[in-house]
Enzyme design. Structure first.
Site, PDB file in Angstrom:
ATOM      1  N   ARG A  93      37.077   8.752  45.899  1.00 23.59           N
ATOM      2  CA  ARG A  93      37.749   9.649  44.946  1.00 23.59           C
ATOM      3  C   ARG A  93      38.051   8.817  43.703  1.00 23.59           C
ATOM      4  NH1 ARG A  93      40.055  12.200  41.400  1.00 23.59           N
ATOM      5  NH2 ARG A  93      41.364  14.036  41.718  1.00 23.59           N
ATOM      6  N   GLU A 101      37.134  21.892  39.663  1.00 22.87           N
ATOM      7  CA  GLU A 101      36.877  22.047  41.097  1.00 22.87           C
ATOM      8  C   GLU A 101      35.600  22.839  41.372  1.00 22.87           C
ATOM      9  OE1 GLU A 101      38.233  20.751  43.640  1.00 22.87           O
ATOM     10  OE2 GLU A 101      40.024  19.852  42.747  1.00 22.87           O
ATOM     11  N   ARG A 142      39.684   8.780  51.822  1.00 22.45           N
ATOM     12  CA  ARG A 142      38.785   8.386  50.742  1.00 22.45           C
ATOM     13  C   ARG A 142      39.336   7.155  50.029  1.00 22.45           C
ATOM     14  NH1 ARG A 142      38.559  14.021  47.515  1.00 22.45           N
ATOM     15  NH2 ARG A 142      40.787  13.507  47.532  1.00 22.45           N
TER      16      ARG A 142
END
Length: 218
Positions: A93, A101, A142
């Site tokens: 990330r 998004e 992540r």
């Protein structure tokens, strides 16, 4: 009985011996001293302590607590990639930014410009070997990182500069390590680049709350 005449070459022999001794001593001294022509080598930099922050070589991007190196094998959206490292694949990330998004089914529709943001990021990093300068892992496992390209630029910054991501200023800047991002966003907005070419754009963190949680997808 007359004595033998003194050896007339004695003084010359003594001088030769003395000269040889002096030459040998000089050579020994020179050998023990470092040569002036020897190039000095810079000492190796001490490794950074884990968790330490500070300016890094990549244009002032905050220094990470660990690094990952490998090839980007997938670009999921405008701020999420998969890096294939020697020990396996790592989902990353990107730090300090938030991109539009992508949709995740009818209950979580995507934002405008999400695919454009993904494609722009892919043009920067897809298939390339690079270094991820990482800070921590998030709640989804992540790695949260800055992606550093071969030329030293930050792909995170380039996304904001091109108008395909916001500076992640939600929660009073808790997610914003790279303080250069707001100014890059201001410049992109002023120039009408990327998503800023449209009026009334919505920050992704607001979209996730209003649209995905409150079902108010205006």
């Amino acid at each position: 009985m007359r004595g033998k005449p003194p050896f007339r070459g004695g003084s010359k022999l003594t001088a030769v011996v003395v000269a040889l001794i002096l030459a040998a001593a000089g050579a020994l001294v020179n050998w023990l001293q470092p040569s002036d022509r020897q190039e000095s080598r810079p000492s190796a930099a001490a490794p950074s302590a884990p968790g330490r922050s500070g300016p890094a070589a990549a244009g002032g991007v905050p220094q990470g607590s660990y690094t990952l190196t490998g090839t980007i094998v997938n670009v999921a959206d405008g701020d999420t990639v998969t890096l294939r490292a020697p020990d396996g694949q790592r989902r990353i990330r990107m730090d300090s930014i938030d991109a539009p998004e992508e949709g995740h089914g009818p209950e979580q529709p995507g934002q405008p410009d999400a695919e454009a943001a993904r494609k722009h990021l892919a043009s920067l990093v897809a298939g390339k070997a690079l270094t991820a300068q990482c800070y921590e892992q998030d709640q989804y496992g992540r790695d949260v990182c800055a992606l550093i390209l071969d030329d030293g630029r930050s792909a995170n910054r380039l996304q904001v500069e091109a108008g395909y991501a916001w500076a992640y200023t939600a929660r009073k800047g808790d997610y914003l390590r790279d303080k250069a991002m707001p100014e890059l966003q201001r410049q992109a907005k002023e120039a009408g680049r990327g998503l800023w070419a449209r009026p009334n754009v919505t920050q992704p963190w607001k979209w996730r709350y209003d649209c995905w949680r409150q079902r108010q997808c205006g």
